[in-house]
Enzyme design. Structure first.
Site, PDB file in Angstrom:
ATOM      1  N   TRP A 206      15.170 -20.441-102.452  1.00 37.71           N
ATOM      2  CA  TRP A 206      15.959 -19.320-102.981  1.00 37.71           C
ATOM      3  C   TRP A 206      15.087 -18.066-103.073  1.00 37.71           C
ATOM      4  CZ3 TRP A 206      15.226 -16.250-107.292  1.00 37.71           C
ATOM      5  CH2 TRP A 206      16.287 -15.450-107.672  1.00 37.71           C
ATOM      6  N   HIS A 207      13.809 -18.258-103.414  1.00 39.65           N
ATOM      7  CA  HIS A 207      12.942 -17.092-103.592  1.00 39.65           C
ATOM      8  C   HIS A 207      12.643 -16.370-102.304  1.00 39.65           C
ATOM      9  CE1 HIS A 207      12.252 -18.813-107.584  1.00 39.65           C
ATOM     10  NE2 HIS A 207      11.907 -17.589-107.931  1.00 39.65           N
ATOM     11  N   GLY A 208      12.629 -17.069-101.202  1.00 38.37           N
ATOM     12  CA  GLY A 208      12.350 -16.345 -99.966  1.00 38.37           C
ATOM     13  C   GLY A 208      12.311 -17.255 -98.761  1.00 38.37           C
TER      14      GLY A 208
END
Lengths: 463, 347
Positions: A322-324
């Site tokens: 989700w973060h990257g």
């Protein structure tokens, strides 16, 4: 527009003043929606169409789901989830996926040109997508009545304080607040402004100052000594905390000024005695989102210990992703997931400790989290691996920090002051107007004289 | 009632501030008034003569960053043969150079990426075009898509200046800079800002804003030229493919203007101060460009001379992004040597 910019300060002043000048709730909702549109459009104006598209889909989905039964409900929920996740995958992960299958494509078709897209990630996409999904899921579960007022629903997704970097709100907390008329309340304004200033302090005085040392270490890690690298890694732990929680403080404060309460996103995470506790204190709105919409539907802890561990690991893996779109984030999530699954469901490591033993647990946990942050900060897995190897090989080298001794000392002092203040004074409300005025003056002076100003975006804006 | 009036006054002022910061013509008017008519008042803006970097960093109070403007122009020896019409498409480095400083030049036209340059070639003379750019703009300013629009034959139509690059970032940067200018950039407020800048400098060895201090503490640099990444930086890695693409672009520019009728087209890159004064980690952009076998456009080289200069610290103004008189004379010497040679050939 970033929060630490003059453009935001003027914008915030105008919106807050106009908000209280409008004497009916309908007008206020319109004001907030239009302001939020302007806020979002200062990044890439056209991307508002993407946001508009998902808002329309989710709004309709909410209405249809509430009025229908059986397959139709599920179909609309699926449509809503596919629309949101589809946009997220396309903009955030398309090139990443292509990059990973490129070797296979070029192996099969040597002359093939992989069609990478030249796209800029819509700002805060992961945040508002998750917030939008929580609405349709909650309506589907029957926990939330559908919002019939389109403008209010659009505002729920677009509300400017938390539009681009959270907290990822729930409809149960937000929607009713947009229907309630709030009278002017000086206490709310004082508390909101004080909290905003605290957020600015963490961002411009601590995060942006220590980022100079962190950037220096990550750009020159091959020449630096192990302890310079360790200190830089620890500074990164504070940078990311002050950056992200500073953003959340500004968001919560800005919202409080107009009387709207957002959920808390942080609770002194570096006071945690073990990794499980850390995740109850760090990015709470994301952790609880994954708990409610991924972990529990996967079975949670109801299907035995092995399955629980697998579920936990899946959640952390997804959280990393989700973060990257980078393997560094996947590695970061996996490491946290692996460590959390080692412990039983109710991880009590350090919970019975007191005094010096507590401090030892806190320090160990902080060091573990710091090592994991290296993956978050590094541009690729190999760099992270080398950085950590250089620390643990206790290698010699130049002991430089990119900050001079006085600047380093000031930074350490400000970090200590921040930790002390957050531990001792939870509330941002100051009753006396004189004390408030003094606090305001001191904080503004401190932010101005010791702050680093520039175009430093918040780290979490990229997510 | 007073509260209400005050609230509306603040809200409307805020809206007016935001609107003006978006609207460049209004900003330019405000700037003109404050920097000319109100220059010496509390609400005006007066800049020191110590250089743009000193002004940007508000470090005019620091003695060692003070170096006055010192350009001196001389008539070069050219035997009076003025058979060249010179078109110099450059930047602020060359904007002060007058016609008489060039050898054998009978007509001189100067344009920049902010003014453009519309040329009418003189059939009685040899028309020479020099494309001059500072190193930090090499990636952007010699981009032929933009260049062909702003440096073109005079067809009576005004030149439209468009600024490329990352529009989103430029836009937000411009709005915030404008707001800063409208809200805080006053002689009276600058006393506080200078106080902060002085404190930052004396405590942290750091300059604020867009300015960086060299590793040895002696010079000021434009921050973007010393960052580890970014197209303006002397230290950002540049791939061979990028160099090859730049060379292809330069060659297409060369072919285009030769076809347009110029007798010769040159390009010249002024090295970033950091390239010469703090060369450790330099990406070698200039040497790699000029030695690229694909490059056909003649290059007016000052990089080697700058590197060989006995005292490189005497090439740039300490508190400024630009060169000093010595640096400029080296460039003029290189240009005039070439102009003299060509003038003789074309006689």
């Amino acid at each position: 527009m970033v929060f630490n910019s003059l453009q935001f300060l003027v914008f915030f002043m105008v919106v807050s003043i106009l908000y209280y000048q409008i004497k009916n709730q309908k007008g206020r909702v319109w004001l907030l929606l239009l302001s939020s549109c302007y806020f979002y459009m200062t990044f890439v104006p056209l991307y508002i169409l993407i946001l508009g598209f998902t808002i329309v889909i989710d709004y309709c989905a909410g209405l249809v789901i509430s009025q229908s039964e059986g397959r139709k409900r599920k179909a609309w929920l699926t449509l809503s989830v596919i629309a949101n996740v589809g946009i997220l995958v396309f903009y955030k992960y398309f090139n990443f996926l292509l990059g990973n299958i490129e070797p296979i494509i070029t192996y099969l078709v040597p002359k093939a040109k992989v069609p990478y897209m030249n796209i800029i990630l819509p700002i805060g996409l992961s945040f508002h997508t998750f917030q939008a999904m929580s609405y349709t899921i909650e309506v589907y579960r029957g926990n939330q009545k559908p919002e019939r007022n389109f403008i209010v629903y659009a505002l729920y997704v677009m509300y400017y304080p938390q539009l681009v970097a959270g907290p990822i709100e729930r409809p149960q907390n937000m929607l009713h607040q947009f229907h309630e008329y709030r009278t002017y309340n000086w206490d709310n304004i004082k508390e909101g402004l004080a909290r905003m200033l605290w957020g600015f302090f963490k961002k411009v005085v601590i995060a942006d100052r220590v980022s100079i040392a962190v950037d220096y270490a990550f750009n020159n890690h091959t020449t630096l000594s192990w302890w310079s690298l360790l200190i830089a890694a620890m500074l990164y732990s504070f940078q990311i905390y002050c950056d992200f929680s500073g953003y959340s403080d500004i968001a919560l404060g800005a919202s409080k000024v107009i009387g709207i309460q957002l959920m808390e996103n942080f609770n002194e995470p570096y006071k945690s005695k073990n990794i499980t506790e850390f995740w109850t204190r760090w990015h709470i709105s994301l952790s609880s989102w994954f708990r409610d919409y991924v972990y529990i539907p996967l079975g949670g802890n109801r299907l035995g210990e092995k399955r629980r561990k697998l579920n936990v690991f899946i959640v952390f893996l997804l959280s990393g992703l989700w973060h990257g779109a980078n393997w560094t984030f996947v590695a970061w999530g996996s490491l946290h997931g692996a460590l959390v699954t080692i412990f039983p469901a109710k991880n009590k490591a350090g919970s019975k400790a007191n005094g010096a033993a507590t401090a030892v647990f806190i320090v160990i946990n902080f060091l573990i989290v710091t090592c994991f942050w290296v993956f978050f900060r590094a541009s690729n897995i190999s760099e992270a691996g080398k950085y950590l190897a250089e620390i643990f090989s206790f290698k010699g080298g130049v002991s430089k920090f990119g900050l001079n001794a006085v600047e380093l000392l000031f930074s350490a002092g400000f970090i200590a002051a921040m930790l002390f203040r957050e531990n001792k004074f939870k509330s941002h409300y100051i009753k006396s107007n004189t004390s408030f005025a003094i606090y305001l003056t001191l904080m503004i002076a401190c932010c101005y004289f010791f702050g680093v100003f520039g175009e430093n975006q918040f780290i979490y804006f990229q997510f | 009632m007073i509260k209400k009036i005050l609230a509306w006054f603040c809200a409307l002022t805020g809206i007016a501030l935001l609107a003006s910061s978006f609207y460049m013509p209004a900003m330019l008017k405000v700037k003109w008034v404050r920097e000319h008519q109100l220059k010496n008042t509390w609400f005006g803006k007066d800049e020191s003569a110590w250089g743009d970097l000193t002004n940007m960093a508000l470090l005019g109070g620091v003695e060692k960053f003070r170096e006055p403007y010192s350009y001196k122009f001389h008539n070069p020896n050219d035997n009076g043969n003025k058979n060249i019409a010179l078109y110099l498409y450059g930047d602020s480095y060359t904007k002060d150079v007058p016609e008489f400083a060039f050898a054998n030049v009978g007509e001189f036209y100067h344009g920049t990426n902010t003014t453009g340059l519309a040329y009418k070639l003189d059939p009685r003379k040899k028309n020479v075009l020099i494309l001059e750019t500072t190193e930090r703009f090499v990636m952007g300013s010699l981009n032929n898509y933009e260049l062909f629009n702003v440096l073109r034959k005079d067809d009576g139509q005004p030149i439209r200046i468009s600024h490329g690059g990352d529009g989103r970032k430029n836009y937000s940067v411009v709005v915030n800079k404008n707001l800063d200018y409208l809200l805080f950039d006053y002689n009276i407020v600058n006393l506080v800002r200078e106080c902060k800048a002085g404190m930052n400098y004396s405590l942290f060895d750091r300059a604020s804003g867009d300015v960086a201090i060299s590793d040895n503490g002696k010079y000021l640099f434009f921050r973007t030229t010393v960052l580890p990444s970014g197209v303006f930086s002397s230290y950002a890695p540049v791939s061979d493919n990028t160099i090859n693409d730049l060379v292809k672009g330069l060659d297409s520019v060369y072919d285009h203007y030769r076809k347009e009728g110029f007798s010769e087209v040159y390009f010249s890159i002024i090295p970033n101060p950091a390239t010469i004064l703090q060369p450790g980690g330099y990406n070698n952009l200039i040497p790699r460009l000029k030695s690229n076998p694909g490059l056909r456009m003649p290059y007016l080289d000052i990089y080697d001379t700058f590197k060989k200069t006995a005292n490189p610290t005497k090439l740039y103004r300490i508190g400024d992004t630009h060169w000093n008189d010595n640096g400029m004379q080296i460039w003029l010497n290189v240009v005039n040597t070439e102009l003299r040679k060509k003038s003789q050939e074309w006689r």
